[in-house]
Scaffold this motif. Sequence first.
Motif, PDB file in Angstrom:
ATOM      1  N   LYS A  64       9.233  15.710 -11.159  1.00  0.00           N
ATOM      2  CA  LYS A  64       9.580  14.448 -10.556  1.00  0.00           C
ATOM      3  C   LYS A  64       8.636  14.169  -9.217  1.00  0.00           C
ATOM      4  CE  LYS A  64      12.800  13.399 -13.855  1.00  0.00           C
ATOM      5  NZ  LYS A  64      12.420  12.340 -14.853  1.00  0.00           N
ATOM      6  N   VAL A  65       8.247  12.980  -8.947  1.00  0.00           N
ATOM      7  CA  VAL A  65       7.707  12.775  -7.737  1.00  0.00           C
ATOM      8  C   VAL A  65       8.341  11.681  -7.274  1.00  0.00           C
ATOM      9  CG1 VAL A  65       5.535  12.110  -6.576  1.00  0.00           C
ATOM     10  CG2 VAL A  65       5.642  13.696  -8.303  1.00  0.00           C
ATOM     11  N   VAL A  66       8.602  11.654  -5.812  1.00  0.00           N
ATOM     12  CA  VAL A  66       9.065  10.542  -5.031  1.00  0.00           C
ATOM     13  C   VAL A  66       8.261  10.275  -4.080  1.00  0.00           C
ATOM     14  CG1 VAL A  66      11.027  10.196  -3.408  1.00  0.00           C
ATOM     15  CG2 VAL A  66      11.534  11.344  -5.243  1.00  0.00           C
ATOM     16  N   LEU A  67       7.777   8.973  -4.097  1.00  0.00           N
ATOM     17  CA  LEU A  67       7.137   8.054  -3.030  1.00  0.00           C
ATOM     18  C   LEU A  67       7.812   7.284  -2.084  1.00  0.00           C
ATOM     19  CD1 LEU A  67       4.439   7.511  -1.413  1.00  0.00           C
ATOM     20  CD2 LEU A  67       3.937   5.875  -3.415  1.00  0.00           C
ATOM     21  N   LEU A  68       7.933   7.330  -0.958  1.00  0.00           N
ATOM     22  CA  LEU A  68       8.861   6.677  -0.088  1.00  0.00           C
ATOM     23  C   LEU A  68       7.802   5.428   0.813  1.00  0.00           C
ATOM     24  CD1 LEU A  68      11.906   6.276   0.835  1.00  0.00           C
ATOM     25  CD2 LEU A  68      11.233   7.463   2.999  1.00  0.00           C
ATOM     26  N   PHE A  69       8.153   4.171   1.057  1.00  0.00           N
ATOM     27  CA  PHE A  69       7.609   3.382   2.019  1.00  0.00           C
ATOM     28  C   PHE A  69       7.906   3.798   3.021  1.00  0.00           C
ATOM     29  CE2 PHE A  69       7.125  -0.667   4.409  1.00  0.00           C
ATOM     30  CZ  PHE A  69       5.848  -1.041   3.620  1.00  0.00           C
ATOM     31  N   GLY A  70       6.924   3.814   4.092  1.00  0.00           N
ATOM     32  CA  GLY A  70       7.170   4.141   5.322  1.00  0.00           C
ATOM     33  C   GLY A  70       7.075   2.895   6.319  1.00  0.00           C
ATOM     34  N   THR A  71       6.508   2.983   7.470  1.00  0.00           N
ATOM     35  CA  THR A  71       6.427   1.726   8.428  1.00  0.00           C
ATOM     36  C   THR A  71       5.504   0.707   8.077  1.00  0.00           C
ATOM     37  OG1 THR A  71       4.928   3.111   9.893  1.00  0.00           O
ATOM     38  CG2 THR A  71       7.089   3.235  10.313  1.00  0.00           C
ATOM     39  N   MET A  72       5.685  -0.375   8.387  1.00  0.00           N
ATOM     40  CA  MET A  72       5.080  -1.716   7.905  1.00  0.00           C
ATOM     41  C   MET A  72       3.693  -1.832   8.591  1.00  0.00           C
ATOM     42  SD  MET A  72       5.833  -4.351   6.017  1.00  0.00           S
ATOM     43  CE  MET A  72       7.606  -4.601   6.184  1.00  0.00           C
ATOM     44  N   ASN A  73       3.330  -0.951   9.791  1.00  0.00           N
ATOM     45  CA  ASN A  73       2.147  -1.150  10.108  1.00  0.00           C
ATOM     46  C   ASN A  73       1.174   0.059   9.556  1.00  0.00           C
ATOM     47  OD1 ASN A  73       3.617   0.898  11.445  1.00  0.00           O
ATOM     48  ND2 ASN A  73       2.324   1.142  12.906  1.00  0.00           N
ATOM     49  N   HIS A  74       1.703   0.671   8.693  1.00  0.00           N
ATOM     50  CA  HIS A  74       0.994   1.585   7.911  1.00  0.00           C
ATOM     51  C   HIS A  74       0.835   1.451   6.404  1.00  0.00           C
ATOM     52  CE1 HIS A  74       0.193   4.196  11.420  1.00  0.00           C
ATOM     53  NE2 HIS A  74       1.258   4.177  11.936  1.00  0.00           N
ATOM     54  N   ASP A  75       2.111   1.233   5.806  1.00  0.00           N
ATOM     55  CA  ASP A  75       2.473   1.100   4.495  1.00  0.00           C
ATOM     56  C   ASP A  75       2.457  -0.342   4.153  1.00  0.00           C
ATOM     57  OD1 ASP A  75       2.011   3.874   3.780  1.00  0.00           O
ATOM     58  OD2 ASP A  75       4.076   4.180   3.682  1.00  0.00           O
ATOM     59  N   ASN A  76       1.203  -0.993   3.541  1.00  0.00           N
ATOM     60  CA  ASN A  76       1.247  -2.399   3.131  1.00  0.00           C
ATOM     61  C   ASN A  76       2.172  -2.764   2.003  1.00  0.00           C
ATOM     62  OD1 ASN A  76       0.726  -5.089   2.309  1.00  0.00           O
ATOM     63  ND2 ASN A  76      -1.190  -5.007   3.707  1.00  0.00           N
ATOM     64  N   PRO A  77       3.082  -3.487   1.814  1.00  0.00           N
ATOM     65  CA  PRO A  77       3.855  -3.868   0.707  1.00  0.00           C
ATOM     66  C   PRO A  77       2.953  -4.218  -0.379  1.00  0.00           C
ATOM     67  CG  PRO A  77       5.119  -4.972   2.799  1.00  0.00           C
ATOM     68  CD  PRO A  77       3.532  -4.383   3.261  1.00  0.00           C
ATOM     69  N   LYS A  78       1.998  -5.153  -0.215  1.00  0.00           N
ATOM     70  CA  LYS A  78       1.072  -5.606  -1.141  1.00  0.00           C
ATOM     71  C   LYS A  78       0.272  -4.187  -1.770  1.00  0.00           C
ATOM     72  CE  LYS A  78       0.370 -10.034   0.494  1.00  0.00           C
ATOM     73  NZ  LYS A  78      -0.891 -11.190   1.085  1.00  0.00           N
ATOM     74  N   ALA A  79      -0.147  -3.352  -0.921  1.00  0.00           N
ATOM     75  CA  ALA A  79      -0.517  -2.122  -1.519  1.00  0.00           C
ATOM     76  C   ALA A  79       0.469  -1.123  -2.333  1.00  0.00           C
ATOM     77  CB  ALA A  79      -1.168  -1.195  -0.313  1.00  0.00           C
ATOM     78  N   PHE A  80       1.528  -1.306  -1.828  1.00  0.00           N
ATOM     79  CA  PHE A  80       2.484  -0.672  -2.839  1.00  0.00           C
ATOM     80  C   PHE A  80       2.685  -1.334  -4.108  1.00  0.00           C
ATOM     81  CE2 PHE A  80       3.086   2.642   0.381  1.00  0.00           C
ATOM     82  CZ  PHE A  80       4.096   3.588  -0.106  1.00  0.00           C
ATOM     83  N   ASN A  81       2.768  -2.708  -4.246  1.00  0.00           N
ATOM     84  CA  ASN A  81       2.688  -3.348  -5.346  1.00  0.00           C
ATOM     85  C   ASN A  81       1.658  -2.849  -6.412  1.00  0.00           C
ATOM     86  OD1 ASN A  81       5.067  -4.704  -4.753  1.00  0.00           O
ATOM     87  ND2 ASN A  81       3.832  -6.473  -3.946  1.00  0.00           N
ATOM     88  N   VAL A  82       0.337  -3.007  -5.615  1.00  0.00           N
ATOM     89  CA  VAL A  82      -0.780  -2.454  -6.505  1.00  0.00           C
ATOM     90  C   VAL A  82      -0.524  -0.864  -6.957  1.00  0.00           C
ATOM     91  CG1 VAL A  82      -3.143  -1.717  -6.464  1.00  0.00           C
ATOM     92  CG2 VAL A  82      -2.453  -3.913  -5.304  1.00  0.00           C
ATOM     93  N   LEU A  83      -0.006  -0.095  -6.283  1.00  0.00           N
ATOM     94  CA  LEU A  83       0.289   1.192  -6.636  1.00  0.00           C
ATOM     95  C   LEU A  83       1.139   1.104  -7.836  1.00  0.00           C
ATOM     96  CD1 LEU A  83       0.765   3.390  -3.276  1.00  0.00           C
ATOM     97  CD2 LEU A  83      -0.769   3.509  -4.934  1.00  0.00           C
ATOM     98  N   ARG A  84       2.332   0.469  -7.730  1.00  0.00           N
ATOM     99  CA  ARG A  84       3.288   0.384  -8.839  1.00  0.00           C
ATOM    100  C   ARG A  84       2.579  -0.051 -10.307  1.00  0.00           C
ATOM    101  NH1 ARG A  84       8.661   0.432  -7.605  1.00  0.00           N
ATOM    102  NH2 ARG A  84       9.425  -0.214  -5.387  1.00  0.00           N
ATOM    103  N   ASN A  85       1.692  -0.837 -10.050  1.00  0.00           N
ATOM    104  CA  ASN A  85       0.821  -1.508 -11.292  1.00  0.00           C
ATOM    105  C   ASN A  85       0.192  -0.471 -11.952  1.00  0.00           C
ATOM    106  OD1 ASN A  85       2.087  -4.102 -11.155  1.00  0.00           O
ATOM    107  ND2 ASN A  85       0.609  -4.800 -10.038  1.00  0.00           N
ATOM    108  N   LEU A  86      -0.815   0.313 -11.080  1.00  0.00           N
ATOM    109  CA  LEU A  86      -1.833   1.497 -11.632  1.00  0.00           C
ATOM    110  C   LEU A  86      -0.774   2.722 -11.967  1.00  0.00           C
ATOM    111  CD1 LEU A  86      -4.228   1.562  -8.409  1.00  0.00           C
ATOM    112  CD2 LEU A  86      -4.769   0.751 -10.868  1.00  0.00           C
TER     113      LEU A  86
END
Length: 282
Positions: free
Chosen positions: A86-108
Amino acid sequence: MRILHTGDIHLGDLAGPVRDGRNARREDTLRCMRAIAEAAKVEHPNVSIIAGDLFNRSRVWADTALDDIDAAVSTLIRPLCRESEKVVLLFGTMNHDNPKAFNVLRNLTQGIHNLTIYTTPEVDRLNTSAGEIQILAMPGFDKGRLRAFMPDADAETENQNATTLVNEIIAGQAAQLDPGKPSVLVAHYTVAGCESESGQTFLAGQDVVILPQTIDATGVTLACFGHIHKAQALGCNTPAYYCGSPNQLTFNDEGCRHGFWIHEISEAGEVTSRFTNTPERR
């Protein structure tokens, strides 16, 4: 149960030299990411945790953002998913981890069924060959949400209000945990009493902090933190660790060790941890 614990990758173009058209410090980070993936081939973790701040800058030009997302998936996420149950990926702080980038990660990564991405607080249960593990996920907090309700609060009051809220959320989530099964708090916050890269000790009021007594009160078996770039064990009764950054990021952390943790949870619930260095360029 074996857990690989990394985070604060800060993938992106860092200030530094450019060689053959490539940002040399970004190449250093990629080399450290490959080292973590190679270690997973040897360790075969039941769970691999990326505890926030996968990316360095939240808002970048499209070509840079696409390069970073592609590298994150191909160099770290997919290799870890191949070698971990299993792999767990956590969103960090807003000035580093962009919510839109994480949406792209989910789709990919939709076809990667052993990857779980957490962008909101929640309790989850993951099944591994070593048994079930509970994850109490606590992604980074945006103080701007509170600022809308208290626009005139000074910085210290704002930190105190956010601290109260964050600790209450963790306590509420912890009530969902089964005390008879192993559990891991995965969070991206400052912990009161931790030490920064420059040697400063963080106190309540200086930042939004999780209190050591809150960690202990959750009853979790292990706490895996990101956010502070100095790898360290934390001062609470629960085994709790910052993974630190795998690569040197500023002059403040040039004297820190850089790498990742391997945590072992025994059937009796005892935790042993060992640190592995990454090939950072000093």
